[in-house]
Design a protein around this motif. Structure first.
Motif, short mmCIF file in Angstrom:
data_model
loop_
_atom_site.label_atom_id
_atom_site.label_comp_id
_atom_site.label_asym_id
_atom_site.label_seq_id
_atom_site.Cartn_x
_atom_site.Cartn_y
_atom_site.Cartn_z
N GLU A 94 110.16 -109.54 61.29
CA GLU A 94 109.50 -110.84 61.22
C GLU A 94 109.25 -111.44 62.60
O GLU A 94 108.24 -112.09 62.82
CB GLU A 94 110.34 -111.80 60.37
N GLN A 106 101.88 -103.52 49.50
CA GLN A 106 101.81 -103.45 50.96
C GLN A 106 100.69 -104.34 51.48
O GLN A 106 100.86 -105.03 52.49
CB GLN A 106 101.61 -102.00 51.41
N ARG A 155 101.85 -107.98 51.31
CA ARG A 155 102.77 -108.32 52.40
C ARG A 155 102.00 -108.53 53.71
O ARG A 155 102.31 -109.43 54.49
CB ARG A 155 103.84 -107.24 52.56
N ALA A 208 100.15 -111.90 53.43
CA ALA A 208 101.09 -113.02 53.55
C ALA A 208 101.55 -113.21 55.00
O ALA A 208 101.76 -114.33 55.45
CB ALA A 208 102.29 -112.80 52.64
N THR A 209 101.68 -112.11 55.74
CA THR A 209 102.16 -112.18 57.12
C THR A 209 101.06 -112.55 58.10
O THR A 209 101.23 -113.41 58.96
CB THR A 209 102.78 -110.83 57.53
N PRO A 229 98.08 -115.97 56.37
CA PRO A 229 98.78 -116.84 55.43
C PRO A 229 97.92 -117.95 54.83
O PRO A 229 98.32 -118.58 53.87
CB PRO A 229 99.92 -117.42 56.28
N PRO A 261 105.46 -111.05 47.80
CA PRO A 261 105.67 -112.11 48.79
C PRO A 261 105.83 -113.45 48.07
O PRO A 261 105.26 -113.67 47.01
CB PRO A 261 104.39 -112.09 49.61
N ARG A 262 106.60 -114.34 48.66
CA ARG A 262 106.89 -115.65 48.09
C ARG A 262 105.61 -116.42 47.77
O ARG A 262 105.53 -117.17 46.79
CB ARG A 262 107.75 -116.42 49.09
N GLU A 263 104.57 -116.24 48.59
CA GLU A 263 103.32 -117.01 48.45
C GLU A 263 102.41 -116.48 47.34
O GLU A 263 101.43 -117.13 46.99
CB GLU A 263 102.54 -116.96 49.76
N ALA A 264 102.69 -115.29 46.82
CA ALA A 264 101.77 -114.64 45.88
C ALA A 264 101.93 -115.17 44.46
O ALA A 264 103.01 -115.55 44.03
CB ALA A 264 102.00 -113.14 45.89
#
Length: 198
Positions: free
Chosen positions: A43, A139, A142, A145-146, A149, A167-170
């Motif tokens: 991260e 993948q 992710r 999201a990274t 965003p 991912p938390r945002e999905a």
């Protein structure tokens, strides 16, 4: 007796090694980062890449804001990532009913190419888990999201998926998805202001 020296805060032009500015190192890392996403990148490296991209795009962002004020902003994009041509065509047709421009891809690699070229315009990524190519939809999710965003992320599959895998945002929509569910997510992507990059 030694005098106390106060050190000035480091700027992006300070160097780690003689002659190599930190911003140049960051840009180099950013150019290689997308290829490393599938292998899992720490991260702290992802945060560095976001900072570099943010500083590189701060001036174009100001230009975009000025263009939006005059009504000449770039169109926002919905990216459909699905390897089944019939399902992809159905999703594309459905999303064409929204105010978003629609781009369809059959693989995560093709989607990443679009995101690299037009990432700031992408409001929605609607991706299946199973895709053509080496990367799967998880993948890709992710990576989005990274690295992007601000894009609303919707993942779909005919199989149940444990929440920790996403991912938390999905947002997850099971197949067969209902057109109304997809349109609601598209409308949210088009209407909601983009979240700030942290």
């Amino acid at each position: 007796m030694r005098k106390n020296q106060t050190s000035a805060p480091l700027s992006l032009t300070d160097t780690l090694t003689p002659g190599v500015p930190l911003d140049q190192i960051g840009r180099t890392l950013a150019s290689f980062y997308d290829n490393l996403v599938s292998e899992g990148v720490p991260e702290h490296l992802a945060a560095l890449v976001r900072r570099v991209r943010q500083t590189e795009t701060s001036e174009p962002a100001q230009v975009e804001a000025a263009a939006a004020a005059t009504g000449a902003a770039h169109p926002r994009v919905a990216l459909v990532v699905e390897d089944d041509p019939e399902i992809r065509a159905l999703a594309e047709t459905l999303l064409e009913e929204t105010e978003l421009d629609v781009i369809g891809c059959d693989s995560a690699e093709a989607a990443l190419s679009v995101l690299q070229a037009r990432g700031g315009e992408v409001a929605l990524v609607f991706a299946d888990i199973r895709l053509a190519g080496a990367m799967d939809g998880l993948q890709l999710a992710r990576a989005v999201a990274t690295l992007w965003p601000r894009a609303r992320l919707v993942v779909t599959s005919g199989h149940t998926l444990p929440r920790p895998e996403l991912p938390r945002e999905a947002v997850f929509i099971a197949k067969p998805w209902r057109p109304l569910d997809v349109l609601v997510e598209a409308e949210r992507a088009a209407a909601e202001p983009a979240p700030p990059i942290l």
